[in-house]
Design a protein around this motif. Structure first.
Motif, short mmCIF file in Angstrom:
data_model
loop_
_atom_site.label_atom_id
_atom_site.label_comp_id
_atom_site.label_asym_id
_atom_site.label_seq_id
_atom_site.Cartn_x
_atom_site.Cartn_y
_atom_site.Cartn_z
N PRO A 67 16.34 15.57 28.51
CA PRO A 67 17.68 14.91 28.19
C PRO A 67 18.35 14.05 28.02
CG PRO A 67 18.21 15.42 30.29
CD PRO A 67 16.91 15.84 29.71
N LYS A 68 16.81 12.90 28.00
CA LYS A 68 16.87 11.48 28.43
C LYS A 68 16.61 10.11 27.32
CE LYS A 68 19.54 11.23 32.01
NZ LYS A 68 20.73 10.44 32.14
N ALA A 69 16.31 11.41 26.38
CA ALA A 69 15.62 10.44 25.47
C ALA A 69 16.84 9.29 24.00
CB ALA A 69 15.97 11.51 23.64
N GLN A 70 15.96 8.57 23.43
CA GLN A 70 16.64 7.50 23.00
C GLN A 70 16.90 7.20 21.54
OE1 GLN A 70 14.54 4.17 25.47
NE2 GLN A 70 16.15 3.91 27.07
N THR A 71 17.52 6.61 21.19
CA THR A 71 17.63 6.24 19.83
C THR A 71 17.53 4.93 20.23
OG1 THR A 71 18.59 8.03 18.53
CG2 THR A 71 18.72 5.69 17.66
N LYS A 72 16.85 4.09 19.14
CA LYS A 72 16.48 2.52 19.30
C LYS A 72 16.79 2.13 17.88
CE LYS A 72 12.90 2.78 22.50
NZ LYS A 72 11.42 2.88 22.84
N LEU A 73 17.89 0.57 17.74
CA LEU A 73 17.72 0.15 16.87
C LEU A 73 17.19 -1.57 17.19
CD1 LEU A 73 18.84 0.01 14.47
CD2 LEU A 73 21.34 -1.61 15.35
N VAL A 74 15.90 -1.28 16.24
CA VAL A 74 15.12 -3.07 16.97
C VAL A 74 15.16 -4.09 16.24
CG1 VAL A 74 12.45 -2.51 17.45
CG2 VAL A 74 13.51 -0.42 17.73
N ARG A 75 14.85 -4.75 16.53
CA ARG A 75 14.23 -6.10 15.72
C ARG A 75 13.73 -7.86 16.21
NH1 ARG A 75 19.20 -9.94 16.35
NH2 ARG A 75 20.62 -9.83 18.09
N CYS A 76 12.84 -8.00 15.45
CA CYS A 76 12.75 -9.11 16.02
C CYS A 76 13.44 -10.13 15.90
CB CYS A 76 11.00 -9.42 15.15
SG CYS A 76 10.25 -10.26 15.81
N THR A 77 13.58 -11.19 17.22
CA THR A 77 14.61 -12.42 17.30
C THR A 77 13.27 -13.70 17.01
OG1 THR A 77 14.77 -12.54 19.34
CG2 THR A 77 16.68 -11.58 17.68
N ARG A 78 12.86 -14.00 17.60
CA ARG A 78 11.05 -14.74 16.69
C ARG A 78 9.76 -14.48 16.71
NH1 ARG A 78 9.83 -18.12 22.45
NH2 ARG A 78 8.76 -20.32 21.52
N GLY A 79 9.61 -14.60 15.86
CA GLY A 79 8.11 -14.43 15.29
C GLY A 79 8.07 -13.15 14.67
N ALA A 80 6.71 -12.13 14.49
CA ALA A 80 7.16 -11.63 13.49
C ALA A 80 6.06 -9.95 14.70
CB ALA A 80 5.87 -11.30 12.60
N ILE A 81 6.84 -8.63 14.69
CA ILE A 81 5.80 -7.40 14.52
C ILE A 81 5.52 -6.51 13.80
CG2 ILE A 81 6.90 -8.46 17.04
CD1 ILE A 81 8.81 -5.59 16.33
N TYR A 82 4.46 -5.66 14.22
CA TYR A 82 4.14 -4.75 13.03
C TYR A 82 5.16 -3.09 14.19
CZ TYR A 82 2.70 -1.30 9.95
OH TYR A 82 2.35 -0.19 8.73
N ASP A 83 6.27 -3.06 13.50
CA ASP A 83 6.95 -2.19 14.13
C ASP A 83 6.67 -0.35 13.70
OD1 ASP A 83 9.00 -2.17 16.53
OD2 ASP A 83 10.32 -1.64 15.08
N VAL A 84 6.27 0.74 14.10
CA VAL A 84 6.08 1.82 13.96
C VAL A 84 7.07 3.41 15.15
CG1 VAL A 84 4.05 3.40 14.21
CG2 VAL A 84 3.76 0.86 13.59
N ALA A 85 7.07 4.03 13.94
CA ALA A 85 7.86 5.22 14.41
C ALA A 85 6.92 6.64 14.23
CB ALA A 85 9.24 5.39 14.16
N VAL A 86 6.75 6.91 15.00
CA VAL A 86 6.25 8.42 15.10
C VAL A 86 7.09 9.98 15.12
CG1 VAL A 86 4.08 9.87 15.66
CG2 VAL A 86 3.88 7.26 15.78
N ASP A 87 6.95 10.42 14.37
CA ASP A 87 7.30 11.22 14.95
C ASP A 87 6.82 12.63 15.41
OD1 ASP A 87 8.83 14.07 14.36
OD2 ASP A 87 9.16 14.51 11.62
N ILE A 88 7.51 12.97 16.69
CA ILE A 88 7.21 13.66 18.27
C ILE A 88 8.24 15.23 17.51
CG2 ILE A 88 5.79 12.25 18.96
CD1 ILE A 88 7.60 11.83 20.71
N ARG A 89 8.92 15.60 16.73
CA ARG A 89 9.32 17.18 16.63
C ARG A 89 8.29 17.54 16.23
NH1 ARG A 89 14.09 15.07 12.95
NH2 ARG A 89 11.69 14.17 11.23
N LYS A 90 8.09 18.94 17.25
CA LYS A 90 7.11 20.11 16.82
C LYS A 90 7.90 20.36 16.20
CE LYS A 90 5.40 19.87 21.85
NZ LYS A 90 5.87 20.97 23.50
N GLY A 91 7.41 21.26 14.91
CA GLY A 91 7.83 21.93 13.94
C GLY A 91 8.09 21.07 12.81
N SER A 92 8.36 19.67 12.75
CA SER A 92 8.44 19.25 11.55
C SER A 92 7.61 18.55 10.52
CB SER A 92 9.11 17.71 12.37
OG SER A 92 8.98 16.41 11.07
N PRO A 93 8.38 19.10 9.50
CA PRO A 93 6.75 18.37 8.32
C PRO A 93 6.67 17.50 8.46
CG PRO A 93 9.67 18.48 7.36
CD PRO A 93 9.68 19.45 8.37
#
Length: 186
Positions: A67-93
């Motif tokens: 019950p401690k899952a997190q929603t994240k709002l991510v931004r890069c304020t210096r430089g650059a990143i390649y940001d990735v999200a992966v769906d790990i919800r079982k049963g998700s299409p």
């Protein structure tokens, strides 16, 4: 603020309005009222900031169990990143699928990564700062990870190099072996 849907339900790109003139620029990076207007209702409780010295540093794939899952709002304020999200919800299409985007101090884009998704980023420059809001406090006992190069996920990381990793991230399990209590639609 412009909200751009991605192929992963719930993962969205936020493009804040930027107002500039001869002095520089101003941007409202978060407004609870404006987020609610577009159906993004989150109660953020903590702000985090990281610094990565070397280009090619990879942090993730990280998530916290319910019950401690997190929603994240991510931004890069210096430089650059390649940001990735992966769906790990079982049963998700889209289970096991990923979405990636460049976030930079220059483009000012943000990525909203909801609960039920693992998150990671790779630095594209030296001296990178990333800031993100979360809607749940850090919980060491619920902290989990998935190996960055899981072949079943197949993330196409930029740079074509072996990343700089923490010991924890080097030893993370494959998605199929990861501790995961997320179920699609629940």
């Amino acid at each position: 603020m412009n909200v751009v849907e991605t192929k992963l339900e719930g993962v969205v790109v936020i493009e804040p309005k930027v107002f500039g003139d001869h002095r520089g620029w101003f941007s409202e990076t978060y407004s609870d009222a404006k987020f609610k207007e577009v159906g993004l209702e989150y109660q953020f409780v903590q702000d985090n900031q990281s610094f990565s010295a070397a280009k090619g540093t990879l942090r993730g794939l990280h998530y916290q169990l319910d019950p401690k899952a997190q929603t994240k709002l991510v931004r890069c304020t210096r430089g650059a990143i390649y940001d990735v999200a992966v769906d790990i919800r079982k049963g998700s299409p889209t289970y096991g699928q990923w979405f990636g985007i460049e976030l930079s101090a220059e483009n000012k884009k943000q990525l909203l990564v909801p609960k039920g998704f693992a998150h990671a980023f790779m630095t594209l420059t030296d001296d990178v700062e990333v800031q993100y809001k979360v809607d749940e406090l850090y919980s060491p006992e619920n902290d989990r990870g998935i190996i960055w190069n899981d072949p079943d996920i197949g993330i196409e990381w930029p740079l074509g190099i072996t990343p700089v990793l923490s010991e924890k991230d080097e030893k993370a399990p494959l998605l199929k072996n990861a501790d995961n209590n997320f179920t699609y639609g629940v």
